[in-house]
Design an enzyme around this catalytic site. Structure first.
Site, PDB file in Angstrom:
ATOM      1  N   ASP A 166       0.863  -1.186   0.000  1.00 46.27           N
ATOM      2  CA  ASP A 166       0.000   0.000   0.000  1.00 46.27           C
ATOM      3  C   ASP A 166       0.897   1.232   0.000  1.00 46.27           C
ATOM      4  O   ASP A 166       1.670   1.443   0.943  1.00 46.27           O
ATOM      5  CB  ASP A 166      -0.896  -0.019   1.240  1.00 46.27           C
ATOM      6  CG  ASP A 166      -2.014   1.012   1.164  1.00 46.27           C
ATOM      7  OD1 ASP A 166      -2.171   1.635   0.110  1.00 46.27           O
ATOM      8  OD2 ASP A 166      -2.714   1.193   2.181  1.00 46.27           O
ATOM      9  N   ASP A 195      -2.566   2.401  -6.296  1.00 47.69           N
ATOM     10  CA  ASP A 195      -1.540   2.442  -5.253  1.00 47.69           C
ATOM     11  C   ASP A 195      -1.577   1.250  -4.303  1.00 47.69           C
ATOM     12  O   ASP A 195      -0.978   1.291  -3.232  1.00 47.69           O
ATOM     13  CB  ASP A 195      -1.673   3.735  -4.450  1.00 47.69           C
ATOM     14  CG  ASP A 195      -2.989   3.832  -3.697  1.00 47.69           C
ATOM     15  OD1 ASP A 195      -3.960   3.164  -4.110  1.00 47.69           O
ATOM     16  OD2 ASP A 195      -3.054   4.564  -2.699  1.00 47.69           O
ATOM     17  N   GLU A 196      -2.251   0.176  -4.694  1.00 43.71           N
ATOM     18  CA  GLU A 196      -2.457  -0.916  -3.742  1.00 43.71           C
ATOM     19  C   GLU A 196      -2.591  -2.236  -4.502  1.00 43.71           C
ATOM     20  O   GLU A 196      -3.252  -2.305  -5.534  1.00 43.71           O
ATOM     21  CB  GLU A 196      -3.736  -0.626  -2.953  1.00 43.71           C
ATOM     22  CG  GLU A 196      -4.021  -1.543  -1.815  1.00 43.71           C
ATOM     23  CD  GLU A 196      -5.323  -1.163  -1.102  1.00 43.71           C
ATOM     24  OE1 GLU A 196      -5.676  -1.850  -0.150  1.00 43.71           O
ATOM     25  OE2 GLU A 196      -5.991  -0.191  -1.530  1.00 43.71           O
TER      26      GLU A 196
END
Length: 355
Positions: free
Chosen positions: A8, A103-104
């Protein structure tokens, strides 16, 4: 036993802005709409979070909390470029990657020989490579299933890492506040608190039958997660459930043609995004938020014909007729597509039907 890593990125959009514009480093940065408009916060730097600012908060409220914050408009192409570079690093360790957003992502590194098979060392290397190559920090969680790995990645944020091994999962979950469990929102947390459930240990004391009487079909999920049970595989063929876009107006609008124009404009943006992701859709949904904050949605599904701009030009006016938009002032418009199917899968189905 599976080895799952959850990566993350830390305050991703804001971190990219601070990286690309050094004058923003160390300052409270808010990525989102103009604070003088009705925009919302997409994300903010950790410096801004100290003032109580968080994502989805109206930017006008964020400004009141921190007037000296720097408000910047999102640069989605810059974030997508960084995300592509991060994905390339993931592929150095495994091809079994399930992105959740820009983003993860989850990575299944079970059976990998790198780092002598240590998922912990792989996560450390991945985070270091992201920083060395992109000047961005990431947090990681490592465990034997997705649920625990995601919980772990949040434990030592920012720029941290946490591991939950099988023998320690129950003791970790027992002490965890129930609001920290993924899948337990504010409303459910309130219901659980009213029943005396404040921690994972409290939830684990409830039998499956008790939970079914209270939470119905969600009971099995709650019963499993407080015991660290999650059988979901990491899937690199994960299809999003929906894709959409919306806009909030600085001034309420009442012109019906203007409303229709904005919806078609939003639809074109999302159709372009679907094309990039190689997705088709069967369902279109419009979202209307009136000046008094009442909100309605109207949907149309065609099980034979796919969503297209030609079809949208016909469907959107029909859906609008089922609302009070125009007769009542509108502050927000949105459109989304669901019942998504990958282009590859759709083509295969079409070919099969020929025979």
């Amino acid at each position: 036993m599976r080895k799952i890593i959850h990566i993350d990125m830390d305050a991703f959009f804001a971190a990219v802005e601070q990286r690309d514009f050094p004058e923003l480093r160390g300052r409270p940065v808010v990525v989102g709409g103009d604070p003088q408009s009705r925009g919302v916060v997409a994300t903010c730097s950790y410096e801004a979070r100290r003032y109580g600012i968080h994502s989805a908060m109206p930017t006008s409220h964020a400004y009141r909390l921190c007037p000296h914050a720097v408000f910047v408009r999102p640069r989605f192409q810059a974030y997508k470029d960084a995300s592509v570079a991060i994905q390339k690093i993931f592929h150095e360790y495994t091809d079994l990657i399930e992105p959740l957003s820009l983003d993860e992502a989850y990575l299944d590194v079970t059976g990998q020989s790198l780092c002598e098979g240590s998922a912990t060392l792989m996560a450390q290397q991945i985070r270091k490579k992201i920083y060395d190559r992109l000047s961005l920090t990431a947090s990681a969680g490592v465990s034997y299933n997705k649920f625990l790995a995601k919980l772990a990645s949040d434990q030592n944020k920012p720029d941290g890492q946490f591991v939950i091994v099988p023998g320690e999962a129950i003791s970790f979950l027992d002490e965890l506040p129930i609001g920290r469990f993924y899948g337990v929102g504010k409303v459910t947390e309130g219901r659980m608190n009213a029943l005396g459930i404040f921690t994972g240990a409290d939830l684990r004391r409830k039998s499956l039958v008790e939970l079914q009487n209270i939470f119905g079909h969600s009971a099995e999920y709650y019963h499993d997660i407080c015991r660290g049970i999650d059988h979901r595989p990491v899937s690199n063929r994960r299809i999003r459930k929906s894709l959409g876009s919306e806009t909030t107006f600085q001034q309420d609008i009442t012109d019906r043609k203007q409303i229709q124009h904005y919806l078609l404009q939003l639809a074109q943006e999302v159709c372009h995004e679907m094309a990039l992701r190689e997705l088709y859709a069967y369902t279109v949904t419009i979202k209307i938020k009136y000046a008094d904050f009442r909100q309605v949605t109207r949907s149309s599904t065609d099980e034979v014909n796919l969503v297209s701009l030609q079809r949208l030009a016909r469907v959107i006016p029909v859906l609008l007729d089922k609302t009070s938009a125009g007769d009542e002032a509108v502050r927000l418009l949105g459109i989304s597509f669901s019942n998504l199917v990958a282009v590859e899968d759709y083509v295969q189905c079409e070919q099969l039907e020929l025979f």
